[in-house]
Design a protein around this motif. Structure first.
Motif, PDB file in Angstrom:
ATOM      1  N   UNK A   1     -55.180  -4.521 -30.066  1.00  0.00           N
ATOM      2  CA  UNK A   1     -56.585  -3.957 -30.369  1.00  0.00           C
ATOM      3  C   UNK A   1     -56.775  -2.545 -29.622  1.00  0.00           C
ATOM      4  N   UNK A   2     -56.306  -2.223 -28.425  1.00  0.00           N
ATOM      5  CA  UNK A   2     -56.527  -1.091 -27.737  1.00  0.00           C
ATOM      6  C   UNK A   2     -55.682   0.072 -28.517  1.00  0.00           C
ATOM      7  N   UNK A   3     -54.396  -0.367 -28.723  1.00  0.00           N
ATOM      8  CA  UNK A   3     -53.559   0.631 -29.307  1.00  0.00           C
ATOM      9  C   UNK A   3     -53.943   1.026 -30.732  1.00  0.00           C
ATOM     10  N   UNK A   4     -54.819   0.095 -31.535  1.00  0.00           N
ATOM     11  CA  UNK A   4     -54.969   0.325 -32.765  1.00  0.00           C
ATOM     12  C   UNK A   4     -56.195   1.316 -32.916  1.00  0.00           C
ATOM     13  N   UNK A   5     -56.987   1.410 -31.562  1.00  0.00           N
ATOM     14  CA  UNK A   5     -58.123   2.021 -31.497  1.00  0.00           C
ATOM     15  C   UNK A   5     -57.772   3.457 -30.950  1.00  0.00           C
ATOM     16  N   UNK A   6     -56.315   3.825 -30.709  1.00  0.00           N
ATOM     17  CA  UNK A   6     -56.133   5.104 -30.114  1.00  0.00           C
ATOM     18  C   UNK A   6     -55.827   5.137 -28.799  1.00  0.00           C
ATOM     19  N   UNK A   7     -56.066   3.902 -27.951  1.00  0.00           N
ATOM     20  CA  UNK A   7     -55.811   4.027 -26.335  1.00  0.00           C
ATOM     21  C   UNK A   7     -54.227   4.223 -26.220  1.00  0.00           C
ATOM     22  N   UNK A   8     -54.008   4.579 -24.976  1.00  0.00           N
ATOM     23  CA  UNK A   8     -52.661   4.422 -24.663  1.00  0.00           C
ATOM     24  C   UNK A   8     -52.263   3.127 -23.986  1.00  0.00           C
ATOM     25  N   UNK A   9     -51.121   2.630 -24.431  1.00  0.00           N
ATOM     26  CA  UNK A   9     -50.784   1.071 -23.720  1.00  0.00           C
ATOM     27  C   UNK A   9     -49.308   1.279 -23.464  1.00  0.00           C
ATOM     28  N   UNK A  10     -48.586   0.589 -22.555  1.00  0.00           N
ATOM     29  CA  UNK A  10     -47.172   0.464 -22.309  1.00  0.00           C
ATOM     30  C   UNK A  10     -46.568  -0.202 -23.340  1.00  0.00           C
TER      31      UNK A  10
END
Length: 408
Positions: free
Chosen positions: A111-120
């Protein structure tokens, strides 16, 4: 009526003092051995608090008799339970879908990645081969951890695919994930939103490798970030983006952790829909002007709370930090004294306290034998005092090695 779920780590918290209007109108499901304190109309004890069916069954029985208008819980293990109960009872608060996003580290990152946040880079793990395959695609260190864990328990940092074979029994019996190791300073943001309006977002930076530091028996802590530092506003912004990405309700509290890399990227570590653990509430009390658990208890239970006073306090509060000394294998032989000038010096041990290999292996990152808080309006001075007090307290502990440790 308010239904409270109280884990063993929540024992001794003054719920009746925090919610005086509800004295005699509180009911609780408690872990065996946990003292819920006074003010409860009925208490049901559960022998195994890790048993979801037992806890939920006891809560449903209480709800059937008392018809609560709010469900309140502080522990990570109760996030999804409380959400499920709210859904069944038609009560406001975190729902089951959002609670799952805050608990499942795979769903969280998706969900975070889909919103444009950087994730490992990350992947689910069902077998050691999944780890080996991931490491072939992402060379370097990786972190293997439970998808719904907390407190750094069950976390492994691997250097080579060959090490994955040793985790076969663990990863095949419990849902796990693997993610790339992010080299960066670990920060946490403790944020509170009520009715869609932010109340506070306090940015702090862990010392060393943060919660992973306790695996080395090293003391560690956290200190608030200078609000003049541009990273502070950036981390607050990312936290609210994350809260929205996880489709959170208008009223929510979160403990979010991020890596800040050498080139300034902000990468999500993980986030929980609860108050931070260990000494974090004690440190935050000096920033918020109220214990965050007290604050959130009143908000969750729909009771009057002076949120503007909290906002004003945060804007003028001194810098704050905590530091703690974790356990080690052995037996405590001598205890330290409190260094001068610290707040809330707390000892959670005694002479003769024994940390056997079995007990030691189950420790969490917040299981400090001693912790304390420092405040100072001067950010640089705060850092110096943090280091000096850590040296004093660490030197004050003396340990005996266990015979089993010597034999090993």
């Amino acid at each position: 009526m308010i239904l409270v779920l109280i884990s063993a780590r929540g024992a001794g918290l003054p719920f009746a003092r925090w919610l005086p209007e509800m004295c005699g109108q509180l009911v609780a499901v408690c872990a065996a051995g946990a003292d819920p304190g006074e003010g409860f109309a009925e208490i049901v004890t559960v022998t195994d608090y890790n048993d979801d069916d037992a806890v939920l069954g006891a809560a449903r029985d209480l709800a059937g008799r008392h018809r609560p208008n709010a469900v309140f819980a502080l522990a990570e293990v109760d996030v999804e339970r409380a959400a499920r109960l709210r859904g069944e009872l038609g009560l406001p608060g975190l729902d089951t879908a959002t609670a799952a996003a805050y608990r499942d580290k795979i769903l969280m990152k998706e969900l975070a990645q889909a919103a444009g946040l950087l994730v490992p880079a990350f992947a689910p793990v069902r077998h050691p081969a999944d780890i080996a395959d991931f490491m072939a695609r992402h060379p370097g260190h990786v972190v293997v951890k439970p998808r719904s864990g907390s407190g750094s328990t069950g976390v492994y940092v691997l250097d080579s695919p060959a090490q994955a074979a040793g985790l076969a029994d663990i990863v095949t019996s419990t849902p796990y994930e693997v993610e790339e190791f992010v080299d960066g300073a670990v920060h946490h943001v403790d944020a509170f939103r009520v009715g869609g309006r932010p109340v506070a977002a306090v940015v702090s930076r862990y010392t060393g490798q943060g919660c992973l530091e306790h695996w080395t028996d090293a003391p560690f802590g956290s200190r608030s970030v200078d609000t003049a530092d541009p990273i502070c506003a950036r981390l607050v912004h990312e936290t609210w983006r994350l809260v929205d990405a996880l489709v959170s309700p208008p009223t929510v509290c979160v403990h979010a952790e991020f890596f800040v890399t050498g080139n300034g990227d902000i990468v999500l570590c993980e986030v929980a829909a609860r108050i931070g653990g260990g000494p974090i509430p004690t440190m935050l009390r000096h920033v918020l002007g109220i214990d965050p658990r007290h604050l959130w208890a009143r908000v969750e239970c729909g009771l009057p709370t002076d949120l503007d006073a909290v906002r004003e306090r945060v804007a003028t509060a001194p810098h704050a930090a905590f530091y703690g000394v974790p356990p080690r294998l052995g037996r405590v032989q001598r205890l330290p004294d409190a260094p001068p000038g610290v707040h809330d010096f707390t000892l959670n041990t005694h002479v003769g306290d024994e940390w056997s290999p079995a007990r030691y292996s189950e420790r969490k990152s917040a299981d400090f034998l001693a912790f304390w808080v420092i405040t100072d309006p001067d950010f640089t001075a705060l850092g110096r005092r943090l280091v000096s007090t850590a040296e004093q307290v660490s030197a004050g502990f003396v340990w005996d090695r266990l015979e089993s440790e010597d034999a090993a």
